[in-house]
Design a protein around this motif. Structure first.
Motif, PDB file in Angstrom:
ATOM      1  N   GLU A   1      33.945 -23.671 -13.965  1.00 43.09           N
ATOM      2  CA  GLU A   1      32.842 -24.436 -13.369  1.00 43.09           C
ATOM      3  C   GLU A   1      32.851 -24.291 -11.852  1.00 43.09           C
ATOM      4  N   GLN A   2      34.049 -24.313 -11.262  1.00 41.83           N
ATOM      5  CA  GLN A   2      34.152 -24.168  -9.813  1.00 41.83           C
ATOM      6  C   GLN A   2      33.735 -22.766  -9.375  1.00 41.83           C
ATOM      7  N   LYS A   3      34.089 -21.751 -10.152  1.00 45.04           N
ATOM      8  CA  LYS A   3      33.671 -20.390  -9.827  1.00 45.04           C
ATOM      9  C   LYS A   3      32.154 -20.280  -9.832  1.00 45.04           C
ATOM     10  N   LYS A   4      31.501 -20.885 -10.837  1.00 47.55           N
ATOM     11  CA  LYS A   4      30.036 -20.859 -10.901  1.00 47.55           C
ATOM     12  C   LYS A   4      29.431 -21.578  -9.704  1.00 47.55           C
ATOM     13  N   ARG A   5      30.016 -22.706  -9.352  1.00 39.85           N
ATOM     14  CA  ARG A   5      29.518 -23.488  -8.219  1.00 39.85           C
ATOM     15  C   ARG A   5      29.665 -22.697  -6.917  1.00 39.85           C
ATOM     16  N   ILE A   6      30.802 -22.042  -6.744  1.00 41.45           N
ATOM     17  CA  ILE A   6      31.032 -21.238  -5.548  1.00 41.45           C
ATOM     18  C   ILE A   6      30.033 -20.090  -5.475  1.00 41.45           C
ATOM     19  N   GLU A   7      29.778 -19.450  -6.602  1.00 38.36           N
ATOM     20  CA  GLU A   7      28.823 -18.333  -6.622  1.00 38.36           C
ATOM     21  C   GLU A   7      27.420 -18.825  -6.247  1.00 38.36           C
ATOM     22  N   LYS A   8      27.013 -19.984  -6.773  1.00 39.40           N
ATOM     23  CA  LYS A   8      25.704 -20.543  -6.413  1.00 39.40           C
ATOM     24  C   LYS A   8      25.641 -20.838  -4.916  1.00 39.40           C
ATOM     25  N   GLN A   9      26.727 -21.385  -4.371  1.00 38.80           N
ATOM     26  CA  GLN A   9      26.750 -21.699  -2.942  1.00 38.80           C
ATOM     27  C   GLN A   9      26.722 -20.429  -2.099  1.00 38.80           C
ATOM     28  N   ARG A  10      27.406 -19.369  -2.549  1.00 34.70           N
ATOM     29  CA  ARG A  10      27.399 -18.106  -1.831  1.00 34.70           C
ATOM     30  C   ARG A  10      25.976 -17.540  -1.784  1.00 34.70           C
ATOM     31  N   ILE A  11      25.266 -17.634  -2.913  1.00 30.97           N
ATOM     32  CA  ILE A  11      23.882 -17.159  -2.962  1.00 30.97           C
ATOM     33  C   ILE A  11      23.008 -17.982  -2.024  1.00 30.97           C
ATOM     34  N   GLN A  12      23.219 -19.296  -2.012  1.00 35.37           N
ATOM     35  CA  GLN A  12      22.450 -20.164  -1.106  1.00 35.37           C
ATOM     36  C   GLN A  12      22.700 -19.777   0.351  1.00 35.37           C
ATOM     37  N   ILE A  13      23.957 -19.539   0.685  1.00 31.24           N
ATOM     38  CA  ILE A  13      24.304 -19.160   2.056  1.00 31.24           C
ATOM     39  C   ILE A  13      23.651 -17.840   2.420  1.00 31.24           C
TER      40      ILE A  13
END
Length: 61
Positions: free
Chosen positions: A23-35
């Motif tokens: 779940e944390q990996k998915k969240r990090i990936e979403k945040q990376r895309i947002q950035i």
């Protein structure tokens, strides 16, 4: 608690931790895309405001 019960409990805890990690990996990936999207928007806005020559002088000097 028997050894087998303890082993089952440890396996359950491991599975739970692995789920949290996923779940944390998915969240990090979403945040990376947002950035990345925000950086692109910022670069676009900067180019629109200052023009292409501003970016060229920034990278050259």
């Amino acid at each position: 608690m028997t050894e087998q019960e303890e082993l089952l409990k440890m396996r359950a805890l491991l599975a739970e931790k692995e789920q949290v990690i996923e779940e944390q990996k998915k969240r990090i990936e979403k945040q990376r895309i947002q950035i990345d999207n925000m950086i692109q928007a910022l670069l676009h806005a900067r180019k629109k405001i200052f023009g292409a020559s501003f970016e060229k002088t920034q990278t050259d000097g």
